[in-house]
Design a protein around this motif. Sequence first.
Motif, PDB file in Angstrom:
ATOM      1  N   THR A  42      60.552  42.263 103.728  1.00 28.43           N
ATOM      2  CA  THR A  42      60.086  43.615 103.395  1.00 28.43           C
ATOM      3  C   THR A  42      60.104  44.472 104.648  1.00 28.43           C
ATOM      4  O   THR A  42      59.950  43.962 105.764  1.00 28.43           O
ATOM      5  CB  THR A  42      58.659  43.607 102.805  1.00 28.43           C
ATOM      6  N   GLU A  53      66.564  44.427  96.115  1.00 32.28           N
ATOM      7  CA  GLU A  53      65.507  44.906  96.995  1.00 32.28           C
ATOM      8  C   GLU A  53      64.350  45.445  96.150  1.00 32.28           C
ATOM      9  O   GLU A  53      64.277  46.638  95.868  1.00 32.28           O
ATOM     10  CB  GLU A  53      66.026  46.009  97.925  1.00 32.28           C
ATOM     11  N   LEU A  98      53.540  47.426 105.349  1.00 30.80           N
ATOM     12  CA  LEU A  98      54.908  47.335 105.844  1.00 30.80           C
ATOM     13  C   LEU A  98      54.952  47.019 107.332  1.00 30.80           C
ATOM     14  O   LEU A  98      55.793  46.270 107.793  1.00 30.80           O
ATOM     15  CB  LEU A  98      55.651  48.651 105.578  1.00 30.80           C
ATOM     16  N   CYS A 127      54.985  43.358 108.449  1.00 30.64           N
ATOM     17  CA  CYS A 127      56.009  42.458 107.922  1.00 30.64           C
ATOM     18  C   CYS A 127      57.189  42.267 108.863  1.00 30.64           C
ATOM     19  O   CYS A 127      57.793  43.235 109.294  1.00 30.64           O
ATOM     20  CB  CYS A 127      56.551  42.998 106.600  1.00 30.64           C
ATOM     21  N   HIS A 178      59.929  37.404  92.561  1.00 29.08           N
ATOM     22  CA  HIS A 178      59.778  38.391  93.628  1.00 29.08           C
ATOM     23  C   HIS A 178      60.294  39.757  93.203  1.00 29.08           C
ATOM     24  O   HIS A 178      60.562  40.616  94.035  1.00 29.08           O
ATOM     25  CB  HIS A 178      60.539  37.950  94.883  1.00 29.08           C
ATOM     26  N   TRP A 199      61.475  46.084  96.855  1.00 28.51           N
ATOM     27  CA  TRP A 199      60.588  46.980  97.591  1.00 28.51           C
ATOM     28  C   TRP A 199      61.079  48.426  97.622  1.00 28.51           C
ATOM     29  O   TRP A 199      60.357  49.329  98.060  1.00 28.51           O
ATOM     30  CB  TRP A 199      60.406  46.470  99.033  1.00 28.51           C
ATOM     31  N   LEU A 246      50.407  51.290 102.117  1.00 27.89           N
ATOM     32  CA  LEU A 246      51.845  50.988 102.189  1.00 27.89           C
ATOM     33  C   LEU A 246      52.297  50.856 103.634  1.00 27.89           C
ATOM     34  O   LEU A 246      52.960  49.897 104.011  1.00 27.89           O
ATOM     35  CB  LEU A 246      52.643  52.086 101.481  1.00 27.89           C
ATOM     36  N   ASN A 265      58.913  51.662  96.091  1.00 27.57           N
ATOM     37  CA  ASN A 265      57.750  52.022  96.905  1.00 27.57           C
ATOM     38  C   ASN A 265      58.157  52.557  98.272  1.00 27.57           C
ATOM     39  O   ASN A 265      57.529  53.456  98.819  1.00 27.57           O
ATOM     40  CB  ASN A 265      56.810  50.824  97.088  1.00 27.57           C
ATOM     41  N   PHE A 266      59.222  51.978  98.819  1.00 24.48           N
ATOM     42  CA  PHE A 266      59.744  52.428 100.110  1.00 24.48           C
ATOM     43  C   PHE A 266      60.159  53.903 100.038  1.00 24.48           C
ATOM     44  O   PHE A 266      59.813  54.704 100.910  1.00 24.48           O
ATOM     45  CB  PHE A 266      60.943  51.557 100.483  1.00 24.48           C
TER      46      PHE A 266
END
Length: 332
Positions: free
Chosen positions: A74, A97, A21, A24, A133, A99, A17, A102-103
């Motif tokens: 991201t 969002e 990240l 990006c 997405h 993401w 992760l 997981n964030f």
Amino acid sequence: MAAMKSRISLLVLALVLVFTLSACGPKSSGSIVEGKVNVVTTFYPIYEFAKEIGGEDINAINLLPVGVEPHDWTPRSQDIINTSKAQLFLYNGAGLEGWVPNFLKGLDSSSKVKAVEVSQGIDYIMTDEDDGHDHGASEEESHQNEDTDHNSNASGDSLHTDPHTWVSPKSAIVMAQNIKESLQSVDPEHKEGYEERYNKLAERLQALDSKFKEELAKLPNHKIVVSHQAFSYLARDYGLDQHAIMGLSPDAEPRGQDLVKLAKMVKDEGIKYIFFEELVSDKLAKTLAAEAGVSTMVLNPVEGLTAEQEKKGDNYFTLMEKNLQNLIMALQ
């Protein structure tokens, strides 16, 4: 042995992760300030409202950089570090969002940050559009943060929530109230200041809401053709009929037959303008406009500022006022 394997698996997941990240996109703005209430926001409208309501009592960090469109962005590893140290993490929710789950799992285990979905309480618009997405995904897919209360009417895998809530001033009022209450919950010492500044912002949003209602109600036409399906809440709240070239995502590919059908509708209905937006390519909007023999004009979903708009001092209100003027011109 099983416990050790489990810990190793979690460590590998965390490293993947972080490395993913960190690769990006450009940097977000701002850094943690000790002694302030640090508020991390995911994109521009939330950042603007948080700054207006928070005033000098907060330090706001916006994750989405200037000039970047939010659908495919991201976060970086530094964003995880900053958010872990913050008191408040404000995100739109409604599937914008993809993401976020997981964030939040990637935050430091000692983090006391409160995550708040600021679109909660808005009557969500459901669509069968899927942008590929995980934006506008159904509730089960998108809202995995156990600490956040929300009332989404999303159900089943075939329907998706349209996440573009802020584009309607009516919905923006609900979002501003959620931001105010979240600030008061993490910083009760400055509760009155947050209330006072929120009231001023809410008055401006209510005036904008009234102006949209009154001005658009006078117009003879109500059909708008837009580059991507970002204006459903605006259309619902102010009596417009939206037709989008693309779906929920501005980079979704339209089918040739859809473009032909739209071009026919534009000609048949006497539509004079095709709307495009500044943070994404205007190629398809211009292609359709050329095919239908009409002009193009900007309708801004206010997902972020361009570098030029930031330099000029533009904000949610100036961009929405410009949207209203362009709608008035297009729908005469």
